[in-house]
Design an enzyme around this catalytic site. Sequence first.
Site, short mmCIF file in Angstrom:
data_model
loop_
_atom_site.label_atom_id
_atom_site.label_comp_id
_atom_site.label_asym_id
_atom_site.label_seq_id
_atom_site.Cartn_x
_atom_site.Cartn_y
_atom_site.Cartn_z
N HIS A 149 0.94 -1.26 -0.03
CA HIS A 149 0.12 -0.17 -0.07
C HIS A 149 0.74 1.36 0.02
O HIS A 149 1.64 1.77 1.03
CB HIS A 149 -0.91 -0.01 1.31
CG HIS A 149 -1.92 1.21 1.08
ND1 HIS A 149 -3.25 1.00 1.19
CD2 HIS A 149 -1.56 2.64 1.03
CE1 HIS A 149 -3.82 2.25 0.96
NE2 HIS A 149 -3.05 3.12 1.25
N HIS B 22 1.57 5.45 -2.22
CA HIS B 22 1.26 6.44 -3.16
C HIS B 22 2.14 7.01 -3.80
O HIS B 22 2.91 7.91 -3.29
CB HIS B 22 0.25 7.59 -2.18
CG HIS B 22 -0.99 7.19 -1.67
ND1 HIS B 22 -2.37 7.40 -2.23
CD2 HIS B 22 -1.17 6.34 -0.56
CE1 HIS B 22 -3.14 6.65 -1.40
NE2 HIS B 22 -2.65 6.12 -0.50
N GLN C 272 -9.57 9.52 -5.22
CA GLN C 272 -9.16 10.15 -4.01
C GLN C 272 -10.27 11.08 -3.43
O GLN C 272 -10.68 11.09 -2.11
CB GLN C 272 -7.72 11.09 -4.27
CG GLN C 272 -7.58 11.91 -3.09
CD GLN C 272 -6.87 11.26 -1.76
OE1 GLN C 272 -5.67 10.68 -1.85
NE2 GLN C 272 -7.86 10.98 -0.74
N HIS D 242 -9.15 1.99 0.01
CA HIS D 242 -9.08 2.73 1.16
C HIS D 242 -10.63 2.37 1.96
O HIS D 242 -11.52 2.82 1.55
CB HIS D 242 -9.04 4.04 1.26
CG HIS D 242 -7.44 4.29 0.66
ND1 HIS D 242 -6.87 3.93 -0.46
CD2 HIS D 242 -6.45 4.93 1.35
CE1 HIS D 242 -5.64 4.51 -0.50
NE2 HIS D 242 -5.49 4.91 0.42
N GLU E 112 -10.89 4.58 6.94
CA GLU E 112 -9.80 5.24 7.50
C GLU E 112 -10.31 6.37 8.36
O GLU E 112 -10.26 7.70 7.76
CB GLU E 112 -8.82 5.71 6.33
CG GLU E 112 -7.54 6.14 6.87
CD GLU E 112 -6.64 6.65 5.85
OE1 GLU E 112 -7.03 6.74 4.68
OE2 GLU E 112 -5.44 7.04 6.36
N ASP F 70 2.51 3.35 2.81
CA ASP F 70 1.58 4.21 2.69
C ASP F 70 2.05 5.37 2.04
O ASP F 70 1.81 5.98 0.92
CB ASP F 70 0.75 4.46 3.76
CG ASP F 70 -0.94 5.16 3.51
OD1 ASP F 70 -1.05 5.36 2.28
OD2 ASP F 70 -1.56 5.32 4.33
ZN LIG Z 1 -3.45 5.06 1.40
#
Ligand SMILES: [Zn+2]
Length: 429
Positions: free
Chosen positions: A57, A59, A152, A210, A213, A309
């Site tokens: 995971h 970005h 996102q 996701h 969260e 992450d």
């Molecule tokens: Zn993430």
Amino acid sequence: MFDLIIKNANLPDGRKGIDIAVSAGKIAAIEANIAGEARETIDATNRLVSTSFIDPHFHMDATLSLGLPRMNVSGTLLEGIALWGELRPQLTKEALVERALAYCDLAVSQGLLHIRTHVDTSDPRLVTAEAMLEVKERVAPYIDLQLVAFPQDGYYRAADGVKSLERALDMGVDIVGGIPHFERTMQDGAASVEALCRIAADRGLPVDMHCDETDDPMSRHIETLSAQTVRFGLQGRVAGSHLTSMHSMDNYYVSKLITLMAEAQINVIPNPLINIMLQGRHDTYPKRRGMTRVRELMSAGLNVSFGHDCVMDPWYSMGSGDMLEVGHMAIHVAQMSGVEDKKKIFDALTVNSAKTMGLENYGLSVGCNADLLMLQAEDVLEALRLKPTRLAVIRRGKVIARTEPKISHLVLDGRPGQIDAGRNPTTRG
Ligand SMILES: [Zn+2]
């Protein structure tokens, strides 16, 4: 004649004095005292040799953008999302590729050779997807890169969220993402989970969302994700990333939820560094940790792997591409300090993540890809404690990165001494 022999290694399962022979990029033999010549030999005496690290995971479109266009003042997830929204219109393919390649160099030096990255599809220009598809191709000789189409700003909440995600998949992005807790309402979130699972089933793709969260104990999209996974026959091919709301949920409810997650064979991906940094920000004291229930999920037979992450981006100003730093934090936050606990944490950085990502030929047995690391540590416990130097990083049988061992030379009261950062004081001869 082998291409490479690693002599006298310690393995993650505790075996010592094992040789690993490599031919044509694969492990040809792994046992004590392998006979035969090799073009290259590495002495691994008292060193841990492991499979390469995996980050399920990340970005990569945001990495190394820290400070652009400004810093995250509150330190919250929501300000991070807003800040990324400010930067997004300025992103260029060239800059995205450059930062991602710089990160990949760092990753390789840390023995991290397999990464799943989320790719933001909120901007209909999709320069992020274009850039990451190029990066995937360019790093293929040394990193397995998987891409997740990640809305996102919300699949339904963003103006072109639905269309852009489908276009990214059409361009060749590998996995269907989502962010149900960021949709306008719980109902929209649940509807997005259903729609995205349907897309995955229709296209034959895996899912990685996701999910929850948040510190909200009523954020229960993982329940919907598990149910839709079973409904669409996607068992074992769906990952729930973060799941931080599970930290705050009612215990009775969780006992039912975990059974449902096990039925759906959800791959669980907590992100310990980010979860401990971002969650609980609205609490006074006591402050919640925001880490999902790692021990309980593992005990129920769920596959748990840890993600990094973020590194130097709007959400996280720290990070070094080191999965042992992730494991180190996991031990603390999940309070998994026992010897067997720590071994499970090491597995979560390696074999469990391989299962999450569906990597083929990953492992320490004959026929597996020779994607290996030699660490300046004797065993996995020492590796997790010291986050030691990656002395050699091997990809398909070739050494692609080397780092000199860290040894400190001391002079104390005129008495010279030496500390090999890889040696455990309790086993010093
Ligand atoms: Zn993430």
